[in-house]
Design an enzyme around this catalytic site. Sequence first.
Site, short mmCIF file in Angstrom:
data_model
loop_
_atom_site.label_atom_id
_atom_site.label_comp_id
_atom_site.label_asym_id
_atom_site.label_seq_id
_atom_site.Cartn_x
_atom_site.Cartn_y
_atom_site.Cartn_z
N LYS A 98 -21.58 42.97 39.18
CA LYS A 98 -21.59 41.52 39.40
C LYS A 98 -21.40 40.82 38.05
CE LYS A 98 -22.37 37.38 41.14
NZ LYS A 98 -21.34 36.71 41.97
N CYS A 140 -14.44 32.08 37.60
CA CYS A 140 -15.48 31.79 38.59
C CYS A 140 -15.35 30.34 39.06
CB CYS A 140 -16.87 32.02 38.02
SG CYS A 140 -18.12 31.51 39.21
C1 DHB Z 1 -18.68 33.77 42.40
C2 DHB Z 1 -18.03 34.09 41.25
C3 DHB Z 1 -16.76 34.58 41.30
O1 DHB Z 1 -16.04 34.89 40.23
C4 DHB Z 1 -16.17 34.76 42.52
O2 DHB Z 1 -14.95 35.27 42.58
C5 DHB Z 1 -16.82 34.44 43.66
C6 DHB Z 1 -18.10 33.94 43.60
C7 DHB Z 1 -20.02 33.18 42.37
O3 DHB Z 1 -20.99 33.89 42.08
O4 DHB Z 1 -20.13 32.00 42.64
#
Ligand code: DHB
Length: 320
Positions: free
Chosen positions: A55, A138
């Site tokens: 993550k 993100c």
């Molecule tokens: C999140 C981050 C990301 O890069 C993504 O692709 C999907 C969700 C997040 O944690 O909000």
Amino acid sequence: MITSKILHTIKPSLETSIGNITFSFPVCNGSGVWSSSRDELIKLGSSDAGAFVYKSMTIHERSGNPGPRMFMNDFLSLNSMGLPNKGVKYYCDIVNEFRKYNKPQIASIAGCSEEEYFTLFHKINSYPFDAIEVNLSCPNIVGKRVFAYDLDACSRILSKMRSETTKSLGVKLPPYVQRHEIEKMAKQLMVLGIDFVTLINCYPLGAVINADTELVSLKPNNGIGGLGGNALKPIALGQILLYNQYTGGKLNIIGLGGVETGRDVYEFMLAGASAVGIATTLLHEGLSAFTRIKRELITILKNKHISRLKDKIGTVRYWN
Ligand code: DHB
């Protein structure tokens, strides 16, 4: 007839590589799915996944956005997770132990500023992660820009990291809507000596509304979130084809976006991906998705009499 029967019994090689790391099976998780906690990572390690993609890590632990922050139906997913993760130290503390699973370990980092990216990078660079994926895309943090839409900022971040690591270094990018944006980014990544690009992160700024309840599906950001799932597949394939064309096939690609089956993986590899991630499918189906996809991929290769999957990377045919 006899030859074809013999070929059908030979197990094809699924091995592929990204930068200087080897995957014995080219399908991994998309960052964040089954990779946020130690328990999830243990299960991912014992599954058929070809690699771990952690993550996206931030400097401190984050609980993420309030729920509902994820919506799924048969065609798409929409999320506004807000980077829930245990903080970089937590993942650095387990990476050594997880080498026992004998799979490449890819750290993903997400900062809110250029300084934060460097702080995270310096921390993980001294731990035995095999590769670093810099998440510049993100979509869900209010007040945080998507760095990937600023080529100069991307270049500053990545060039400094490149000069300080020999690990495989990659970047996770969002979809772009104009060819020249992709051309510029692809060429810049080559100049910087980046090893791989993960294509694509969610399509930003999506929404789902329910006519019955008259509600948006997500609470954070007034219902706006990143679109994933099968709806994303043609967009992902288009981006992969273009990066592959603009780099002459010299930049390794981890394809991501709507992959559900072994057939999807095969199509992504024809387009130019050297490895493929699954996210929404993994959420729907769980870790057995890797086993199913592996079986489907082997069947395709056997039926086509292909002995090495990697020979097919980027070999898609175009009309004359
Ligand atoms: C999140 C981050 C990301 O890069 C993504 O692709 C999907 C969700 C997040 O944690 O909000």
